[in-house]
Design a protein around this motif. Structure first.
Motif, PDB file in Angstrom:
ATOM      1  N   MET A 165       0.826  -1.214   0.000  1.00  0.00           N
ATOM      2  CA  MET A 165       0.000   0.000   0.000  1.00  0.00           C
ATOM      3  C   MET A 165       0.861   1.264   0.000  1.00  0.00           C
ATOM      4  O   MET A 165       0.447   2.305  -0.492  1.00  0.00           O
ATOM      5  CB  MET A 165      -0.926  -0.002   1.222  1.00  0.00           C
ATOM      6  N   GLU A 168       3.489   1.961  -1.712  1.00  0.00           N
ATOM      7  CA  GLU A 168       3.795   2.388  -3.081  1.00  0.00           C
ATOM      8  C   GLU A 168       2.588   3.099  -3.697  1.00  0.00           C
ATOM      9  O   GLU A 168       2.725   4.125  -4.373  1.00  0.00           O
ATOM     10  CB  GLU A 168       4.177   1.176  -3.937  1.00  0.00           C
ATOM     11  N   GLN A 169       1.394   2.561  -3.411  1.00  0.00           N
ATOM     12  CA  GLN A 169       0.154   3.153  -3.907  1.00  0.00           C
ATOM     13  C   GLN A 169      -0.018   4.570  -3.347  1.00  0.00           C
ATOM     14  O   GLN A 169      -0.386   5.504  -4.075  1.00  0.00           O
ATOM     15  CB  GLN A 169      -1.026   2.272  -3.454  1.00  0.00           C
ATOM     16  N   GLN A 188       2.474   6.968  -5.029  1.00  0.00           N
ATOM     17  CA  GLN A 188       2.013   7.332  -6.374  1.00  0.00           C
ATOM     18  C   GLN A 188       0.885   8.355  -6.286  1.00  0.00           C
ATOM     19  O   GLN A 188       0.816   9.299  -7.085  1.00  0.00           O
ATOM     20  CB  GLN A 188       1.535   6.083  -7.126  1.00  0.00           C
ATOM     21  N   TRP A 189       0.001   8.158  -5.312  1.00  0.00           N
ATOM     22  CA  TRP A 189      -1.122   9.078  -5.146  1.00  0.00           C
ATOM     23  C   TRP A 189      -0.616  10.485  -4.799  1.00  0.00           C
ATOM     24  O   TRP A 189      -1.050  11.475  -5.384  1.00  0.00           O
ATOM     25  CB  TRP A 189      -2.073   8.563  -4.058  1.00  0.00           C
ATOM     26  N   PHE A 227      -7.603   3.373   0.682  1.00  0.00           N
ATOM     27  CA  PHE A 227      -6.839   2.777  -0.422  1.00  0.00           C
ATOM     28  C   PHE A 227      -7.191   1.317  -0.678  1.00  0.00           C
ATOM     29  O   PHE A 227      -6.685   0.711  -1.624  1.00  0.00           O
ATOM     30  CB  PHE A 227      -5.333   2.917  -0.161  1.00  0.00           C
ATOM     31  N   ARG A 287     -11.676   1.624  -4.572  1.00  0.00           N
ATOM     32  CA  ARG A 287     -11.884   2.915  -5.238  1.00  0.00           C
ATOM     33  C   ARG A 287     -13.379   3.181  -5.283  1.00  0.00           C
ATOM     34  O   ARG A 287     -14.178   2.242  -5.417  1.00  0.00           O
ATOM     35  CB  ARG A 287     -11.299   2.868  -6.650  1.00  0.00           C
TER      36      ARG A 287
END
Length: 564
Positions: free
Chosen positions: A1, A3-4, A7-8, A37, A40
């Motif tokens: 999570m 990395e997510q 990126q966000w 996260f 969506r």
């Protein structure tokens, strides 16, 4: 999570939500991060709606930009000349709505799509009206309607002027998924305007809606306008146009609740900005009492829904149900134009069907949701039976085909004209309702939700495996299963049903009562809709008939809920 999240943070254009997310990371708030996260916000036939905040499971500028990009790419693929025909964009009075609308316009313009952006807040029906008025490829309205202040939404209309239905919802959703990993391009609005890709919808546009409503033959007053009306916009965007249309129609005794007149997205005077909720109509009813108004009316915050409380003989005000308003409007409109098409949803009262039959009109029924009412109306209307009126019990009404969505503004005018017409005849709305009930039977509707054990097997499966033979001591004569699209009679005969599949079961009982059960798709809950039809003998008063119907309803609800 992690990395997510990184990126966000790199993509998010809003320092406010970036800081909010960074704080959740710094404080190691795993529960909140997982919620934001883990999934969506799902794009469906109502578009998007959710709480404001950082992350893909919230409404924010990045989610809006990705959604706009997905929508734009889908329209370019699916609609001929989408770029030149353009998209209408309107927004309500919530704190983020204007920014979200501008972001949507910037993304669409960068895709080469012309945008028609309202220069100020706009009622949802005024924005939806623009699709046909501009021959646009679609429309977006940034609104969370009657949801609490911490919500916002992104509602999408197709080129026919109605809300999207399948397969477009899934098609747009797929394009949004693709957009989440593509570079986002935005065109500044000044540049878009210079290039002819942005047209500001100034006051002239709002006046076009006004003129169209004033020229709608269904909204032409028949003389009497001598009634007193009080109104609330419920902190939404309806007041200016509502007051204007009433004045145009000749109503001079109109007063608005001052504290709720201006757009205010925090809704400070109501717990929940939904006219159906207890207490939401208190201020307009109090104003009504102070000036002895005939009707106390409300729009919800984006003015697509209409609610009304009517003065009783004892001087107190009582809310009419959505079905009562729908039946009164249906009868009133069909008196003037009987050779027409009218409809409502499966969970709305069957009284409209009976009224339509008495007038020789064509009646149709759809799944829950106004998107179905308008899209199906377009398919079913003919030159001989043009579309006249449709409603859903959750306070949504459309009068005529100038707006292919629910319109609380035109409904307000039509209902005021009905009230005035009756007053000129020496009648009240209660008298008219009584006339309708005496002709067709006393119809009473109710809704209940039942919490279910989350660990229990799906209730729909249980009911299908062992269908009830009787409810509240009354034989089930017909069972409709909208999942299998089959209608089964108690004599064993079966028919198919012409509706889109949906997880709904409908039971028709021998005493004409109806029970509808619909498992919630998002939580362990069963939504139940009940309708009873009681006799209304000539010797009975309205109060006695109501009491009899209520007793029948109470018995039905109690017996059905115990059986579950």
């Amino acid at each position: 999570m992690s990395e997510q999240i990184s990126q966000w943070l790199a993509r998010d254009p809003d320092p406010k939500t970036r800081d909010e997310l960074q704080h959740l990371v710094d404080t190691n708030n795993e529960k909140e991060l997982t919620d934001r996260f883990g999934s969506r916000l799902a794009f469906g036939t109502a578009g998007l709606r959710g709480m404001i905040g950082a992350g893909p499971n919230r409404m924010n500028r990045l989610v809006i930009q990705e959604t706009a990009m997905g929508l734009g790419n889908y329209l370019i693929e699916q609609v001929a000349d989408a770029q030149s025909r353009g998209i209408v964009i309107g927004y309500d009075g919530r704190p983020d709505s204007e920014q979200f609308a501008r972001d949507t316009a910037s993304v669409l313009a960068a895709l080469g799509i012309k945008v028609y952006l309202t220069h100020k807040v706009a009622a949802t029906p005024i924005a939806a009206f623009g699709v046909l008025e501009r021959n646009a490829a679609g429309a977006v309205v940034v609104t969370a309607s009657h949801n609490p202040p911490e919500y916002n939404g992104f509602k999408v209309y197709w080129e026919n002027g109605a809300q999207i239905i399948p397969p477009h919802d899934a098609g747009i959703a797929n394009k949004i998924d693709e957009a989440t990993v593509l570079p986002l391009q935005l065109m500044p609005l000044d540049e878009a305007h210079q290039k002819g890709l942005l047209v500001w919808l100034e006051d002239e546009y709002y006046q076009t809606y006004r003129k169209t409503m004033n020229e709608n033959p269904l909204l032409i007053p028949d003389g009497n306008t001598d009634i007193s009306i009080v109104y609330t916009a419920m902190h939404g965007v309806g007041a200016e146009m509502a007051e204007t249309l009433l004045a145009d129609a000749g109503f001079k005794k109109v007063a608005s609740v001052a504290e709720q007149r201006e757009p205010e997205g925090r809704f400070p005077t109501v717990n929940f900005p939904n006219p159906e909720e207890a207490g939401a109509m208190d201020m307009v009813m109090a104003l009504g009492k102070s000036v002895d108004a005939d009707i106390a009316c409300a729009n919800d915050p984006d003015a697509d829904r209409f609610a009304v409380a009517v003065k009783r003989p004892d001087g107190e005000y009582q809310m009419l149900t959505g079905d009562q308003v729908g039946s009164l409007l249906g009868e009133y409109l069909l008196e003037g134009q009987p050779s027409s098409l009218v409809g409502n949803t499966i969970v709305s009262s069957r009284l409209l069907s009976s009224i339509a039959k008495a007038h020789g009109a064509q009646y149709y029924q759809t799944l829950t949701g106004f998107k179905w009412l308008t899209n199906i109306a377009m398919q079913q209307q003919t030159k001989e039976k043009p579309f006249l009126f449709a409603y859903e019990e959750a306070l949504g009404y459309t009068v005529g085909s100038k707006v292919w969505d629910k319109d609380g503004l035109s409904a307000l005018v039509a209902f005021s004209q009905l009230t005035a017409k009756l007053k000129a005849q020496g009648k009240t709305l209660w008298d008219k309702l009584e006339d309708i009930y005496r002709q067709h039977g006393f119809y009473l509707n109710a809704q209940r939700s039942i919490a279910l054990d989350p660990k229990a097997p799906p209730i729909g499966d249980k009911l299908r495996a062992s269908p009830p033979q009787e409810i509240a001591g009354k034989r089930v004569q017909v069972t409709e299963d909208l999942k299998t699209l089959s209608r089964l009679f108690d004599d064993g005969k079966a028919e198919s049903i012409d509706l889109p599949a949906s997880d709904v079961l409908i039971y028709y009982l021998e005493d004409k009562s109806r029970v509808i059960v619909r498992p919630s798709g998002t939580e362990p809950k069963l939504k139940c809709y009940y309708e009873v039809i009681s006799e209304f003998d000539s010797g009975m008063s309205f109060a006695e008939a109501n009491e009899l119907a209520q007793a029948k309803m109470d018995e039905l609800i109690q017996a059905h809920q115990q059986s579950l």
